[in-house]
Design a protein around this motif. Sequence first.
Motif, PDB file in Angstrom:
ATOM      1  N   SER A 159     -10.627  -3.434  10.617  1.00  0.00           N
ATOM      2  CA  SER A 159     -11.817  -4.273  10.592  1.00  0.00           C
ATOM      3  C   SER A 159     -11.627  -5.525  11.432  1.00  0.00           C
ATOM      4  O   SER A 159     -10.557  -6.112  11.462  1.00  0.00           O
ATOM      5  CB  SER A 159     -12.120  -4.681   9.144  1.00  0.00           C
ATOM      6  OG  SER A 159     -13.245  -5.515   9.116  1.00  0.00           O
ATOM      7  N   ARG A 160     -12.694  -5.916  12.104  1.00  0.00           N
ATOM      8  CA  ARG A 160     -12.714  -7.181  12.853  1.00  0.00           C
ATOM      9  C   ARG A 160     -13.338  -8.286  12.002  1.00  0.00           C
ATOM     10  O   ARG A 160     -13.501  -9.393  12.456  1.00  0.00           O
ATOM     11  CB  ARG A 160     -13.564  -7.067  14.134  1.00  0.00           C
ATOM     12  CG  ARG A 160     -13.180  -5.974  15.085  1.00  0.00           C
ATOM     13  CD  ARG A 160     -11.851  -6.212  15.709  1.00  0.00           C
ATOM     14  NE  ARG A 160     -10.931  -5.357  14.990  1.00  0.00           N
ATOM     15  CZ  ARG A 160      -9.622  -5.355  15.131  1.00  0.00           C
ATOM     16  NH1 ARG A 160      -9.029  -6.138  15.954  1.00  0.00           N
ATOM     17  NH2 ARG A 160      -8.869  -4.564  14.434  1.00  0.00           N
ATOM     18  N   ASN A 203       0.846  -1.180   0.000  1.00  0.00           N
ATOM     19  CA  ASN A 203       0.000   0.000   0.000  1.00  0.00           C
ATOM     20  C   ASN A 203       0.892   1.245   0.000  1.00  0.00           C
ATOM     21  O   ASN A 203       1.592   1.500   0.965  1.00  0.00           O
ATOM     22  CB  ASN A 203      -0.899  -0.018   1.241  1.00  0.00           C
ATOM     23  CG  ASN A 203      -1.905   1.098   1.235  1.00  0.00           C
ATOM     24  OD1 ASN A 203      -1.834   2.022   0.438  1.00  0.00           O
ATOM     25  ND2 ASN A 203      -2.854   1.012   2.146  1.00  0.00           N
ATOM     26  N   PRO A 204       0.848   2.033  -1.082  1.00  0.00           N
ATOM     27  CA  PRO A 204       1.698   3.242  -1.126  1.00  0.00           C
ATOM     28  C   PRO A 204       1.093   4.421  -0.368  1.00  0.00           C
ATOM     29  O   PRO A 204       1.725   5.456  -0.239  1.00  0.00           O
ATOM     30  CB  PRO A 204       1.753   3.558  -2.628  1.00  0.00           C
ATOM     31  CG  PRO A 204       0.448   3.056  -3.134  1.00  0.00           C
ATOM     32  CD  PRO A 204       0.113   1.839  -2.309  1.00  0.00           C
ATOM     33  N   TYR A 205      -0.145   4.255   0.143  1.00  0.00           N
ATOM     34  CA  TYR A 205      -0.842   5.300   0.879  1.00  0.00           C
ATOM     35  C   TYR A 205      -1.024   6.581   0.067  1.00  0.00           C
ATOM     36  O   TYR A 205      -1.102   7.671   0.603  1.00  0.00           O
ATOM     37  CB  TYR A 205      -0.158   5.604   2.212  1.00  0.00           C
ATOM     38  CG  TYR A 205      -0.147   4.413   3.128  1.00  0.00           C
ATOM     39  CD1 TYR A 205      -1.293   4.037   3.821  1.00  0.00           C
ATOM     40  CD2 TYR A 205       0.989   3.630   3.266  1.00  0.00           C
ATOM     41  CE1 TYR A 205      -1.299   2.931   4.638  1.00  0.00           C
ATOM     42  CE2 TYR A 205       0.991   2.513   4.088  1.00  0.00           C
ATOM     43  CZ  TYR A 205      -0.161   2.184   4.767  1.00  0.00           C
ATOM     44  OH  TYR A 205      -0.170   1.087   5.580  1.00  0.00           O
ATOM     45  N   GLU A 206      -1.054   6.446  -1.254  1.00  0.00           N
ATOM     46  CA  GLU A 206      -1.385   7.563  -2.131  1.00  0.00           C
ATOM     47  C   GLU A 206      -1.879   6.999  -3.458  1.00  0.00           C
ATOM     48  O   GLU A 206      -1.625   5.843  -3.776  1.00  0.00           O
ATOM     49  CB  GLU A 206      -0.182   8.482  -2.364  1.00  0.00           C
ATOM     50  CG  GLU A 206       0.955   7.845  -3.147  1.00  0.00           C
ATOM     51  CD  GLU A 206       2.116   8.809  -3.366  1.00  0.00           C
ATOM     52  OE1 GLU A 206       2.399   9.104  -4.530  1.00  0.00           O
ATOM     53  OE2 GLU A 206       2.714   9.233  -2.364  1.00  0.00           O
ATOM     54  N   GLU A 229      -1.780  -7.555   6.574  1.00  0.00           N
ATOM     55  CA  GLU A 229      -1.955  -6.931   7.879  1.00  0.00           C
ATOM     56  C   GLU A 229      -2.934  -5.774   7.795  1.00  0.00           C
ATOM     57  O   GLU A 229      -3.311  -5.334   6.711  1.00  0.00           O
ATOM     58  CB  GLU A 229      -0.607  -6.416   8.397  1.00  0.00           C
ATOM     59  CG  GLU A 229       0.356  -7.517   8.769  1.00  0.00           C
ATOM     60  CD  GLU A 229       1.603  -6.972   9.434  1.00  0.00           C
ATOM     61  OE1 GLU A 229       1.695  -5.737   9.646  1.00  0.00           O
ATOM     62  OE2 GLU A 229       2.476  -7.779   9.764  1.00  0.00           O
ATOM     63  N   SER A 230      -3.303  -5.275   8.944  1.00  0.00           N
ATOM     64  CA  SER A 230      -4.181  -4.129   9.032  1.00  0.00           C
ATOM     65  C   SER A 230      -3.590  -2.951   8.269  1.00  0.00           C
ATOM     66  O   SER A 230      -2.413  -2.622   8.433  1.00  0.00           O
ATOM     67  CB  SER A 230      -4.351  -3.768  10.515  1.00  0.00           C
ATOM     68  OG  SER A 230      -5.120  -2.623  10.651  1.00  0.00           O
ATOM     69  N   GLY A 231      -4.396  -2.338   7.432  1.00  0.00           N
ATOM     70  CA  GLY A 231      -3.938  -1.172   6.677  1.00  0.00           C
ATOM     71  C   GLY A 231      -3.122  -1.503   5.452  1.00  0.00           C
ATOM     72  O   GLY A 231      -2.583  -0.608   4.802  1.00  0.00           O
ATOM     73  N   ALA A 232      -3.030  -2.777   5.094  1.00  0.00           N
ATOM     74  CA  ALA A 232      -2.191  -3.176   3.951  1.00  0.00           C
ATOM     75  C   ALA A 232      -2.852  -2.898   2.610  1.00  0.00           C
ATOM     76  O   ALA A 232      -2.185  -2.935   1.579  1.00  0.00           O
ATOM     77  CB  ALA A 232      -1.849  -4.665   4.055  1.00  0.00           C
ATOM     78  N   SER A 266      -7.392  -3.604  -2.904  1.00  0.00           N
ATOM     79  CA  SER A 266      -6.979  -4.591  -3.903  1.00  0.00           C
ATOM     80  C   SER A 266      -8.176  -5.371  -4.433  1.00  0.00           C
ATOM     81  O   SER A 266      -8.276  -5.634  -5.632  1.00  0.00           O
ATOM     82  CB  SER A 266      -5.955  -5.560  -3.308  1.00  0.00           C
ATOM     83  OG  SER A 266      -4.739  -4.897  -3.045  1.00  0.00           O
ATOM     84  N   ALA A 267      -9.101  -5.740  -3.545  1.00  0.00           N
ATOM     85  CA  ALA A 267     -10.310  -6.451  -3.977  1.00  0.00           C
ATOM     86  C   ALA A 267     -11.150  -5.570  -4.894  1.00  0.00           C
ATOM     87  O   ALA A 267     -11.703  -6.039  -5.891  1.00  0.00           O
ATOM     88  CB  ALA A 267     -11.118  -6.899  -2.769  1.00  0.00           C
ATOM     89  N   LYS A 268     -11.236  -4.281  -4.584  1.00  0.00           N
ATOM     90  CA  LYS A 268     -11.984  -3.353  -5.434  1.00  0.00           C
ATOM     91  C   LYS A 268     -11.365  -3.269  -6.825  1.00  0.00           C
ATOM     92  O   LYS A 268     -12.078  -3.248  -7.821  1.00  0.00           O
ATOM     93  CB  LYS A 268     -12.002  -1.951  -4.817  1.00  0.00           C
ATOM     94  CG  LYS A 268     -12.993  -1.753  -3.723  1.00  0.00           C
ATOM     95  CD  LYS A 268     -13.199  -0.271  -3.521  1.00  0.00           C
ATOM     96  CE  LYS A 268     -13.039   0.128  -2.092  1.00  0.00           C
ATOM     97  NZ  LYS A 268     -13.240   1.554  -1.889  1.00  0.00           N
TER      98      LYS A 268
END
Length: 164
Positions: free
Chosen positions: A116-117, A9-12, A62-65, A70-72
């Motif tokens: 998410s849980r 995840n490049p967070y941008e 992991e969380s925030g990955a 990616s699914a979208k």
Amino acid sequence: PGIVLVAINPYEQLPIYEQDVIYAYSGQNMGDMDPHIFAVAEEAYKQMARDEKNQSIIVSGESGAGKTVSAKYAMRFFATVGGSASDTNIEAKVLASNPIMEAIGNAKTTRNDNSSRFGKYIQIGFDKRYHIIGANMRTYLLEKSRVVFQVRSRGAFSFFFILL
């Protein structure tokens, strides 16, 4: 054995998920292009059409990955390449319930303020011409350790969850 893609995840926003990139990966063989979620989606789509068998893409991390994103992207690929039997936006409809689930089922972690849980199982249906005809999203609880106690109520059992 299947293909493994490691995505970060490049967070941008990057210009590598645009419509023209989808068309560039469509019809290509795995390995002919750079590793990409669209390459994985194309391979699954081709195998579904060639072998007439269900295919699975597992997105883990992991969380925030960036699993949901990616699914979208994979769904956007299928909607673009496979088209839809109707003029509806399948991707938007499948993910429409996601904010509701996340609003009641998320918690703060050390890496993500909105983790998410729940896990998600998304099933996309295709017709014999490989056009999308519908989709279904199921959620399941990931952290059963958050079940703190069980209470009896009129002979029935209920579970109480505390999501921190």
